[in-house]
Design a protein around this motif. Structure first.
Motif, mmCIF file in Angstrom:
data_model
loop_
_atom_site.group_PDB
_atom_site.id
_atom_site.type_symbol
_atom_site.label_atom_id
_atom_site.label_comp_id
_atom_site.label_asym_id
_atom_site.label_seq_id
_atom_site.Cartn_x
_atom_site.Cartn_y
_atom_site.Cartn_z
ATOM 1 N N CYS A 1 0.477 -1.506 0.342
ATOM 2 C CA CYS A 1 -0.048 -0.200 0.117
ATOM 3 C C CYS A 1 1.384 1.109 0.167
ATOM 4 C CB CYS A 1 -0.978 0.055 1.321
ATOM 5 S SG CYS A 1 -2.307 -1.268 1.392
ATOM 6 N N PRO A 2 1.961 1.499 1.078
ATOM 7 C CA PRO A 2 2.131 2.463 0.553
ATOM 8 C C PRO A 2 3.841 2.496 -0.400
ATOM 9 C CG PRO A 2 2.916 1.423 3.152
ATOM 10 C CD PRO A 2 2.231 0.399 1.706
ATOM 11 N N HIS B 1 -5.023 -8.113 -0.906
ATOM 12 C CA HIS B 1 -5.762 -7.481 -1.731
ATOM 13 C C HIS B 1 -4.823 -7.044 -2.605
ATOM 14 C CE1 HIS B 1 -3.577 -3.243 -1.248
ATOM 15 N NE2 HIS B 1 -3.288 -4.263 0.061
ATOM 16 N N SER B 2 -5.185 -6.572 -4.358
ATOM 17 C CA SER B 2 -4.581 -6.101 -5.384
ATOM 18 C C SER B 2 -3.644 -5.264 -5.608
ATOM 19 C CB SER B 2 -5.390 -6.629 -6.612
ATOM 20 O OG SER B 2 -4.601 -5.662 -7.947
ATOM 21 N N GLY B 3 -2.825 -5.239 -6.117
ATOM 22 C CA GLY B 3 -2.421 -3.588 -5.781
ATOM 23 C C GLY B 3 -1.955 -3.232 -7.128
ATOM 24 N N MET B 4 -3.368 -3.546 -8.333
ATOM 25 C CA MET B 4 -3.743 -3.003 -9.651
ATOM 26 C C MET B 4 -4.738 -1.906 -9.384
ATOM 27 S SD MET B 4 -2.346 -5.888 -10.916
ATOM 28 C CE MET B 4 -2.141 -4.901 -12.392
ATOM 29 N N PHE B 5 -4.175 -0.604 -10.092
ATOM 30 C CA PHE B 5 -5.171 0.334 -10.387
ATOM 31 C C PHE B 5 -6.254 0.125 -11.460
ATOM 32 C CE2 PHE B 5 -1.272 3.244 -9.134
ATOM 33 C CZ PHE B 5 -1.873 2.347 -8.048
ATOM 34 N N ALA B 6 -7.762 0.788 -11.285
ATOM 35 C CA ALA B 6 -8.296 0.802 -12.533
ATOM 36 C C ALA B 6 -8.713 2.084 -12.954
ATOM 37 C CB ALA B 6 -9.979 0.175 -11.813
#
Length: 227
Positions: A94-95, A179-184
């Motif tokens: 997250c960071p 959780h995923s480390g992806m951006f939508a």
């Protein structure tokens, strides 16, 4: 002699199978085929919005931001926005994701048609007050960057069913959540957009951790802002 040749060839094929099959099975079991070959691939885009695939309508949501204000998906209509799932106590990715999102914010700072939504997956801990402090410490300046919290079941439904970006609670995971480390990426009309791989298949989301993913999403934000 012929029979001996066939036996020799068969032996070589058998040895190759013994070596290769476990590796292929291991690759699939660890989801490396998807993650290495698809999600971490920046994909292709030529500068035209038509080259960005339209996946589906982004799901509806109604959550509370760091200022205690109710924010819905309708507040983002008319804006291109990037969305992530995170939690403030996350000790791992997250960071990095937040810092990369900060880079994106700075690239488009002052553009009223661009926004960011960071949704916590730990709403019990991440109250609006906690999120506000987190935003201040991170250096958030954009009025269109909302850190959102709310009902846990609703958030998890938006993530897992709406965006198909996995989130879950796991006592064995670092920080208690995974959780995923992806951006939508969502366009002005509320559609999820993405690049395609070399075979034309949708990559779906952008890597929120590696530089190649951040470069790709910033390029595509510019494309969608010009639609």
């Amino acid at each position: 002699m012929k029979n001996k040749s066939y036996i020799g060839i068969s032996f070589v094929i058998l040895l190759f199978g013994i070596w290769a099959v476990p590796k292929i099975v291991d690759r699939f079991s660890n989801k490396q085929v998807i993650e290495d070959d698809r999600l971490n691939n920046a994909g292709t885009a030529t500068g035209k919005s038509n080259d960005l695939l339209l996946i589906a309508k982004a799901p509806e949501f109604s959550l509370t931001n760091q200022d205690g204000k109710t924010i819905t998906n309708n507040d983002y209509l008319g804006k291109v926005y990037v969305l992530e799932f995170f939690f403030t106590a996350c000790p791992t990715i997250c960071p990095v994701m937040n810092q990369n999102m900060l880079t994106i914010q700075n690239e488009f700072f002052g553009n009223k048609n661009f926004g960011i939504a960071s949704i916590t997956i730990d709403p019990k801990q991440d109250t609006p007050e906690v999120l506000k402090k987190h935003a201040e410490e991170l250096g958030v300046k954009s009025a269109n960057w909302n850190f959102l919290t709310g009902d846990k079941d609703s958030i998890y439904a938006v993530a897992n069913k709406g965006f198909n970006l996995y989130v879950g609670q796991n006592s064995q995971a670092s920080g208690g959540f995974e959780h995923s480390g992806m951006f939508a990426l969502v366009d002005k009309k509320g559609n999820i957009r993405c690049r395609s791989d070399e075979l034309g298949n949708p990559i779906m989301y952008y890597d929120g951790i590696e530089a190649v993913g951040i470069k790709a999403i910033m390029t595509d934000i510019k494309i969608l802002l010009n639609e």
